[in-house]
Scaffold this motif. Structure first.
Motif, PDB file in Angstrom:
ATOM      1  N   GLY A   1       0.831  -1.203   0.000  1.00 38.05           N
ATOM      2  CA  GLY A   1       0.000   0.000   0.000  1.00 38.05           C
ATOM      3  C   GLY A   1       0.860   1.244   0.000  1.00 38.05           C
ATOM      4  O   GLY A   1       1.983   1.255   0.514  1.00 38.05           O
ATOM      5  N   ALA A   2       0.331   2.308  -0.561  1.00 40.41           N
ATOM      6  CA  ALA A   2       1.097   3.541  -0.727  1.00 40.41           C
ATOM      7  C   ALA A   2       1.521   4.141   0.608  1.00 40.41           C
ATOM      8  O   ALA A   2       2.666   4.572   0.779  1.00 40.41           O
ATOM      9  N   GLU A   3       0.614   4.145   1.586  1.00 41.73           N
ATOM     10  CA  GLU A   3       0.924   4.763   2.878  1.00 41.73           C
ATOM     11  C   GLU A   3       2.031   3.994   3.597  1.00 41.73           C
ATOM     12  O   GLU A   3       2.999   4.579   4.082  1.00 41.73           O
ATOM     13  N   ALA A   4       1.895   2.670   3.650  1.00 38.83           N
ATOM     14  CA  ALA A   4       2.893   1.848   4.332  1.00 38.83           C
ATOM     15  C   ALA A   4       4.231   1.911   3.611  1.00 38.83           C
ATOM     16  O   ALA A   4       5.293   1.981   4.242  1.00 38.83           O
ATOM     17  N   SER A   5       4.169   1.900   2.278  1.00 38.74           N
ATOM     18  CA  SER A   5       5.394   1.969   1.495  1.00 38.74           C
ATOM     19  C   SER A   5       6.123   3.289   1.737  1.00 38.74           C
ATOM     20  O   SER A   5       7.350   3.323   1.872  1.00 38.74           O
ATOM     21  N   GLY A   6       5.360   4.351   1.818  1.00 44.37           N
ATOM     22  CA  GLY A   6       5.945   5.660   2.093  1.00 44.37           C
ATOM     23  C   GLY A   6       6.549   5.725   3.479  1.00 44.37           C
ATOM     24  O   GLY A   6       7.601   6.340   3.689  1.00 44.37           O
ATOM     25  N   ARG A   7       5.888   5.056   4.437  1.00 46.62           N
ATOM     26  CA  ARG A   7       6.391   5.028   5.812  1.00 46.62           C
ATOM     27  C   ARG A   7       7.731   4.294   5.885  1.00 46.62           C
ATOM     28  O   ARG A   7       8.657   4.722   6.565  1.00 46.62           O
TER      29      ARG A   7
END
Length: 220
Positions: free
Chosen positions: A67-73
Motif C-alpha cells: 500500500g502507498a501509505e505503508a510503502s511511504g512510511r
C-alpha cells in the motif's frame, strides 16, 4: 552507598533501530564510565511466525509494507536510518539484503555468547553481517562462522545449532517480556523498575543510567 545498575536490552537482530540503539548504548556507557552497569541482552522476535528457512527480503518487505501509505512510511524510515547511521559508525545497506531470516537461532547464539561474556561482540557481528554485509543470519553455517568471529568456538556452535538446545528457553524469555508489555524494540529496562523504548540518543540513555542509580532494584 552506590548501587550498580542492571539493564536488560530487549532486541531483535534484524531490527535496524536495535543496531543503532546498540551503538548509542555503547556511547552512553562511555558517558557513564564511573557507574557499574551489567548489561543483559534479551530475545525478541519481530516476526515469530516466520518460517525457519526465512523468506526473500524484498518479497517480505513488499508484503509487510504493502500500500502507498505503508510503502511511504518504510521509505521515510529507511531514509532516516541511512542518514542517522554514519554518525553512529553504521553503513546500512538495505539493497544488499537477500533474505529476511527467522531469528530464533541467532537468539540462541546470543544466549550462548552471554554465557561467555561475549554478547556485545556477538550482537555487533550479527547486526553487521545482516545490515552491512547482506549475509543470512538465519543460516546455521553463517551463524557458526560469526560465532568464531565473536570469540566463540565455531565448531561447538555448529554442533549446538544442529540441536534444539535452548529453543524453549529463548521462547519463554521472549514471552516473559511480551507479557511485561514490550511491544517494540529496542527496549531498555533499568533495574527492573523503569523502561526506555527506542533507539534513544546516547545522552538520554546516559541520563537513564544515572536515574537507575537512584532507583536500585528491589532485591538490593
Amino acid at each position: 552507598m552506590t548501587h550498580s545498575v542492571s539493564v536488560d536490552i530487549v532486541s531483535d537482530l534484524v531490527c535496524p533501530w536495535c543496531w543503532l540503539g546498540k551503538r548509542h548504548w555503547d556511547q552512553a556507557r562511555k558517558l557513564t564510565a564511573d557507574i557499574k552497569v551489567e548489561t543483559v541482552w534479551r530475545p525478541y522476535q519481530l516476526d515469530p511466525t516466520l518460517a525457519r528457512e526465512g523468506r526473500p527480503y524484498k518479497d517480505y518487505m513488499r508484503e509487510k509494507f504493502s500500500g502507498a501509505e505503508a510503502s511511504g512510511r518504510w521509505k521515510a524510515m529507511r531514509d532516516h536510518l541511512e542518514q542517522a547511521g554514519p554518525a553512529a559508525g553504521i553503513d546500512f545497506r538495505f539493497d544488499d539484503i537477500a533474505m529476511r531470516p527467522n531469528t530464533l537461532d541467532a537468539h540462541r547464539l546470543m544466549r550462548w555468547a552471554g554465557g561467555q561474556g561475549r554478547t556485545a561482540e556477538m550482537a555487533e557481528a550479527l547486526f553487521s553481517a545482516f545490515f552491512a554485509q547482506g549475509r543470512d543470519i538465519g543460516d546455521r553455517d553463517t551463524l557458526a562462522a560469526l560465532a568464531g568471529d565473536a570469540g566463540l568456538d565455531s565448531a561447538v556452535t555448529a554442533d549446538l545449532l544442529a540441536t534444539d538446545k535452548d529453543e524453549k528457553a529463548v521462547w519463554e524469555e521472549e514471552l516473559f517480556y511480551r507479557k511485561l508489555g514490550v511491544s517494540g524494540v529496542p527496549t531498555y529496562i533499568f533495574n527492573g523498575r523503569f523502561a526506555v523504548s527506542g533507539a534513544q540518543e546516547p545522552a538520554v540513555l546516559a541520563d537513564a543510567i544515572r536515574q537507575a542509580v537512584k532507583e536500585p532494584a528491589e532485591t538490593e
